[in-house]
Scaffold this motif. Sequence first.
Motif, PDB file in Angstrom:
ATOM      1  N   UNK A   1       0.807  -1.216   0.000  1.00 26.68           N
ATOM      2  CA  UNK A   1       0.000   0.000   0.000  1.00 26.68           C
ATOM      3  C   UNK A   1       0.846   1.274   0.000  1.00 26.68           C
ATOM      4  N   UNK A   2       2.011   1.235   0.641  1.00 25.99           N
ATOM      5  CA  UNK A   2       2.832   2.446   0.748  1.00 25.99           C
ATOM      6  C   UNK A   2       3.365   2.925  -0.601  1.00 25.99           C
TER       7      UNK A   2
ATOM      8  N   UNK B   1       7.049  -0.267  -7.952  1.00 26.06           N
ATOM      9  CA  UNK B   1       8.310  -0.639  -7.316  1.00 26.06           C
ATOM     10  C   UNK B   1       8.093  -0.994  -5.856  1.00 26.06           C
ATOM     11  N   UNK B   2       8.426  -2.224  -5.494  1.00 28.17           N
ATOM     12  CA  UNK B   2       8.352  -2.648  -4.099  1.00 28.17           C
ATOM     13  C   UNK B   2       9.551  -2.103  -3.338  1.00 28.17           C
ATOM     14  N   UNK B   3       9.340  -1.783  -2.073  1.00 28.79           N
ATOM     15  CA  UNK B   3      10.406  -1.240  -1.231  1.00 28.79           C
ATOM     16  C   UNK B   3      10.483  -2.019   0.072  1.00 28.79           C
ATOM     17  N   UNK B   4      11.635  -1.973   0.722  1.00 34.27           N
ATOM     18  CA  UNK B   4      11.799  -2.652   2.012  1.00 34.27           C
ATOM     19  C   UNK B   4      11.193  -1.818   3.130  1.00 34.27           C
TER      20      UNK B   4
ATOM     21  N   UNK C   1      14.267  -6.415  -1.163  1.00 36.40           N
ATOM     22  CA  UNK C   1      13.691  -6.590  -2.493  1.00 36.40           C
ATOM     23  C   UNK C   1      14.842  -6.824  -3.466  1.00 36.40           C
ATOM     24  N   UNK C   2      14.863  -7.975  -4.129  1.00 36.87           N
ATOM     25  CA  UNK C   2      15.983  -8.344  -4.995  1.00 36.87           C
ATOM     26  C   UNK C   2      15.446  -8.941  -6.296  1.00 36.87           C
ATOM     27  N   UNK C   3      16.128  -8.664  -7.412  1.00 36.71           N
ATOM     28  CA  UNK C   3      15.797  -9.333  -8.661  1.00 36.71           C
ATOM     29  C   UNK C   3      16.053 -10.831  -8.497  1.00 36.71           C
ATOM     30  N   UNK C   4      15.175 -11.667  -9.055  1.00 34.40           N
ATOM     31  CA  UNK C   4      15.297 -13.104  -8.858  1.00 34.40           C
ATOM     32  C   UNK C   4      16.624 -13.653  -9.363  1.00 34.40           C
ATOM     33  N   UNK C   5      17.161 -13.099 -10.430  1.00 30.70           N
ATOM     34  CA  UNK C   5      18.423 -13.587 -10.963  1.00 30.70           C
ATOM     35  C   UNK C   5      19.579 -13.348  -9.999  1.00 30.70           C
ATOM     36  N   UNK C   6      19.422 -12.364  -9.097  1.00 30.68           N
ATOM     37  CA  UNK C   6      20.505 -11.987  -8.187  1.00 30.68           C
ATOM     38  C   UNK C   6      20.364 -12.591  -6.795  1.00 30.68           C
ATOM     39  N   UNK C   7      19.216 -13.164  -6.488  1.00 32.87           N
ATOM     40  CA  UNK C   7      19.001 -13.716  -5.157  1.00 32.87           C
ATOM     41  C   UNK C   7      19.783 -15.022  -5.003  1.00 32.87           C
TER      42      UNK C   7
END
Length: 247
Positions: free
Chosen positions: A136-137, A162-165, A183-189
Amino acid sequence: MAQGFFKHIPNINYDFKSDGKYYQAKDLFRKVSVWSYLQEGISGYTYYRIADGERPDVLASRLYGDGTLYWTFFLVNENLQDFNDWPMSSQVLYKFVSRKYSGTVLTAPSSTDIVSHNATTNVSSKFNLGETVTQSSSGAKGTVTKIDPTNNRIVLNSVIGTFTSDSIVVGSDSTKSFTVSSVVNERDVAHHYTDANGLLTTVSTSNTPVSNEEYERNINEERHLIRYIEPKYIGTIVKDFKELVRD
């Protein structure tokens, strides 16, 4: 290119559904016996590092002067089962990783934020595949495509915004929620971790993370080194192979 290999394999009649209906199929079990024969009978092996983007038929033409002999690579390398096992070029690998790991990963503080069970009420609480998760934020939203309580995370695709922490996300169907830690791109997690001895582990503490992209690159890198039959033996091997599979 597959026809160059399979044309030497005889057909057999096989009842795939055990319903009395037989269909012609290639007797692929012949490859096992041929591999054992080659492993025991030939010392004329050499190793070759496949260049970036080098195709099997191009390599066969370079080594043997005959591009149709590419199928011999699949005979003498047990890790080569089909063309999907041939190393990808750097460009193809990049596209492969981008497609396979296209999501956005939201990590929670605890695994119970992802999946939990109340032993008293016997009620489970978890995010659902396919549901929409909203923050929601920021107004961001996305669809859940993977649920990973082991690593305290969910993977979202079709993300809008854009999701945020440090903000709360909520599932539209499950009403499950948590405060996002990262929040991380799946390729980088992290795909997994390695300990001080280089052994794989799921434990993150004091261990080295290996991202999804690194994991795929490592697999592809290992595929670049293959065994091949020395040119002076290739004529004999091809002749013997044809006789073996036709017996």
